[in-house]
Motif scaffolding. Structure first.
Motif, PDB file in Angstrom:
ATOM      1  N   GLU A  75      -6.949  10.985   2.498  1.00 30.41           N
ATOM      2  CA  GLU A  75      -6.335  10.794   1.125  1.00 30.41           C
ATOM      3  C   GLU A  75      -6.101  12.330   0.700  1.00 30.41           C
ATOM      4  O   GLU A  75      -5.550  12.475  -0.106  1.00 30.41           O
ATOM      5  N   SER A  76      -6.759  13.389   1.265  1.00 28.89           N
ATOM      6  CA  SER A  76      -6.530  14.540   0.645  1.00 28.89           C
ATOM      7  C   SER A  76      -5.165  15.106   1.216  1.00 28.89           C
ATOM      8  O   SER A  76      -4.715  16.162   0.566  1.00 28.89           O
ATOM      9  N   GLU A  77      -4.565  14.661   1.860  1.00 32.09           N
ATOM     10  CA  GLU A  77      -3.316  15.148   2.565  1.00 32.09           C
ATOM     11  C   GLU A  77      -3.140  16.419   2.644  1.00 32.09           C
ATOM     12  O   GLU A  77      -2.179  17.090   2.838  1.00 32.09           O
ATOM     13  N   LYS A  78      -4.087  17.092   3.281  1.00 32.00           N
ATOM     14  CA  LYS A  78      -4.119  18.385   3.751  1.00 32.00           C
ATOM     15  C   LYS A  78      -3.585  18.554   4.912  1.00 32.00           C
ATOM     16  O   LYS A  78      -2.995  19.462   5.351  1.00 32.00           O
ATOM     17  N   PHE A  79      -3.703  17.275   5.819  1.00 35.53           N
ATOM     18  CA  PHE A  79      -2.872  17.383   7.279  1.00 35.53           C
ATOM     19  C   PHE A  79      -2.189  15.894   7.331  1.00 35.53           C
ATOM     20  O   PHE A  79      -2.580  15.027   6.489  1.00 35.53           O
ATOM     21  N   PRO A  80      -1.386  16.012   8.143  1.00 39.15           N
ATOM     22  CA  PRO A  80      -0.807  14.514   8.543  1.00 39.15           C
ATOM     23  C   PRO A  80      -1.891  13.569   8.876  1.00 39.15           C
ATOM     24  O   PRO A  80      -2.848  14.039   9.332  1.00 39.15           O
ATOM     25  N   PRO A  81      -1.642  12.174   8.710  1.00 44.11           N
ATOM     26  CA  PRO A  81      -2.736  11.284   8.850  1.00 44.11           C
ATOM     27  C   PRO A  81      -3.537  11.311  10.091  1.00 44.11           C
ATOM     28  O   PRO A  81      -4.607  11.250  10.212  1.00 44.11           O
ATOM     29  N   TYR A  82      -2.570  11.415  11.251  1.00 43.72           N
ATOM     30  CA  TYR A  82      -3.206  11.616  12.639  1.00 43.72           C
ATOM     31  C   TYR A  82      -3.997  12.714  12.961  1.00 43.72           C
ATOM     32  O   TYR A  82      -5.114  12.644  13.390  1.00 43.72           O
ATOM     33  N   LYS A  83      -3.694  13.881  12.337  1.00 49.73           N
ATOM     34  CA  LYS A  83      -4.541  15.232  12.692  1.00 49.73           C
ATOM     35  C   LYS A  83      -5.574  15.052  11.618  1.00 49.73           C
ATOM     36  O   LYS A  83      -6.839  15.401  12.104  1.00 49.73           O
ATOM     37  N   ALA A  84      -5.510  14.331  10.534  1.00 53.51           N
ATOM     38  CA  ALA A  84      -6.569  14.016   9.495  1.00 53.51           C
ATOM     39  C   ALA A  84      -7.671  13.392   9.934  1.00 53.51           C
ATOM     40  O   ALA A  84      -9.087  13.753  10.027  1.00 53.51           O
ATOM     41  N   SER A  85      -7.385  12.445  10.825  1.00 52.32           N
ATOM     42  CA  SER A  85      -8.658  11.872  11.563  1.00 52.32           C
ATOM     43  C   SER A  85      -9.392  12.478  12.606  1.00 52.32           C
ATOM     44  O   SER A  85     -10.521  12.296  12.591  1.00 52.32           O
ATOM     45  N   GLY A  86      -8.614  13.242  13.330  1.00 51.34           N
ATOM     46  CA  GLY A  86      -9.285  14.267  14.102  1.00 51.34           C
ATOM     47  C   GLY A  86     -10.040  15.398  13.523  1.00 51.34           C
ATOM     48  O   GLY A  86     -11.354  15.697  13.931  1.00 51.34           O
ATOM     49  N   MET A  87      -9.580  15.873  12.485  1.00 51.50           N
ATOM     50  CA  MET A  87     -10.244  16.681  11.713  1.00 51.50           C
ATOM     51  C   MET A  87     -11.541  16.055  10.964  1.00 51.50           C
ATOM     52  O   MET A  87     -12.558  16.677  11.081  1.00 51.50           O
ATOM     53  N   ALA A  88     -11.495  14.920  10.656  1.00 49.71           N
ATOM     54  CA  ALA A  88     -12.783  14.095  10.107  1.00 49.71           C
ATOM     55  C   ALA A  88     -13.558  13.781  11.042  1.00 49.71           C
ATOM     56  O   ALA A  88     -14.774  14.032  10.973  1.00 49.71           O
ATOM     57  N   TYR A  89     -13.210  13.364  12.399  1.00 48.96           N
ATOM     58  CA  TYR A  89     -14.084  13.456  13.489  1.00 48.96           C
ATOM     59  C   TYR A  89     -15.047  14.709  13.743  1.00 48.96           C
ATOM     60  O   TYR A  89     -16.183  14.650  13.809  1.00 48.96           O
ATOM     61  N   ILE A  90     -14.267  15.515  13.645  1.00 46.18           N
ATOM     62  CA  ILE A  90     -15.003  17.079  14.083  1.00 46.18           C
ATOM     63  C   ILE A  90     -15.919  17.375  12.798  1.00 46.18           C
ATOM     64  O   ILE A  90     -16.974  17.911  12.994  1.00 46.18           O
ATOM     65  N   ARG A  91     -15.308  17.248  11.805  1.00 45.81           N
ATOM     66  CA  ARG A  91     -15.916  17.644  10.484  1.00 45.81           C
ATOM     67  C   ARG A  91     -17.419  16.649  10.368  1.00 45.81           C
ATOM     68  O   ARG A  91     -18.408  17.116  10.009  1.00 45.81           O
ATOM     69  N   PHE A  92     -17.308  15.309  10.629  1.00 51.81           N
ATOM     70  CA  PHE A  92     -18.555  14.580  10.606  1.00 51.81           C
ATOM     71  C   PHE A  92     -19.609  15.088  11.649  1.00 51.81           C
ATOM     72  O   PHE A  92     -20.521  15.160  11.502  1.00 51.81           O
TER      73      PHE A  92
END
Length: 186
Positions: A75-92
């Motif tokens: 939802e932040s739209e900082k990254f495309p959705p596919y990349k955002a899911s990877g970034m979220a996994y790493i951030r978590f």
């Protein structure tokens, strides 16, 4: 009139999640929970017949928290959705180390139901659209990307190294673009 319930099932689950955050999943037991909640073990066993039921509830709560990370990142739209899911996994993994270990680094040998790796929220369709790959190839592509992302996340969750998220973002872009180029050549 029955006595007022002071400690709810949700209170116990939240306390158990807090204990995992601080001490790891191995620290969950009735005595630790009772001490944390400043009560006897009776409320724990009144709400959960066996400790495995509580542990499953903690895993489910941790999964909810993880999914909130994905939702926020997309939802932040900082990254495309596919990349955002990877970034979220790493951030978590970086911010919730013990919950990450509970969800993604536990031994599942004795689990009766092993969750298969699946695309969620249309990631397979998204990859096919973005890359032009067929379904089976997109699944393999995703599995390879997930292995790479999981490696970074694991290194952060275990304090093997520290990375800033700008570098992580660049690493994910490099891996994605490199694999995309490789698959286009095949």
């Amino acid at each position: 009139m029955p006595p007022k319930v002071k400690i709810t099932k949700e209170d116990i689950i939240n306390a158990a999640v807090d204990i995992v955050r601080k001490e790891g999943a191995q620290a969950i037991n009735a005595r630790t929970l009772a001490s944390y909640l400043n009560c006897s073990t009776q409320p724990v066993f009144s709400n959960f017949a066996v400790m495995s039921e509580l542990r499953l509830a903690v895993v489910q709560k941790a999964d909810e928290l993880y999914n909130q990370y994905i939702k926020r990142e997309i939802e932040s739209e900082k990254f495309p959705p596919y990349k955002a899911s990877g970034m979220a996994y790493i951030r978590f993994a970086s911010e919730e180390k013990e919950l990450f270990k509970l969800l993604f680094m536990r031994d599942r040998t004795d689990e009766s139901y092993i969750k298969q790796i699946q695309f969620t929220d249309g990631m397979d369709t998204l990859l096919q659209k973005n890359t032009g790959l067929d379904s089976d190839t997109a699944k393999l592509f995703h599995f390879e990307m997930w292995a790479y992302v999981h490696g970074i996340a694991t290194m952060l969750a275990t304090n093997f190294l520290t990375l800033d998220f700008e570098l992580v973002s660049r690493m994910l872009s490099d891996a994605y673009l490199g694999m995309r180029k490789q698959y286009e050549l095949e």
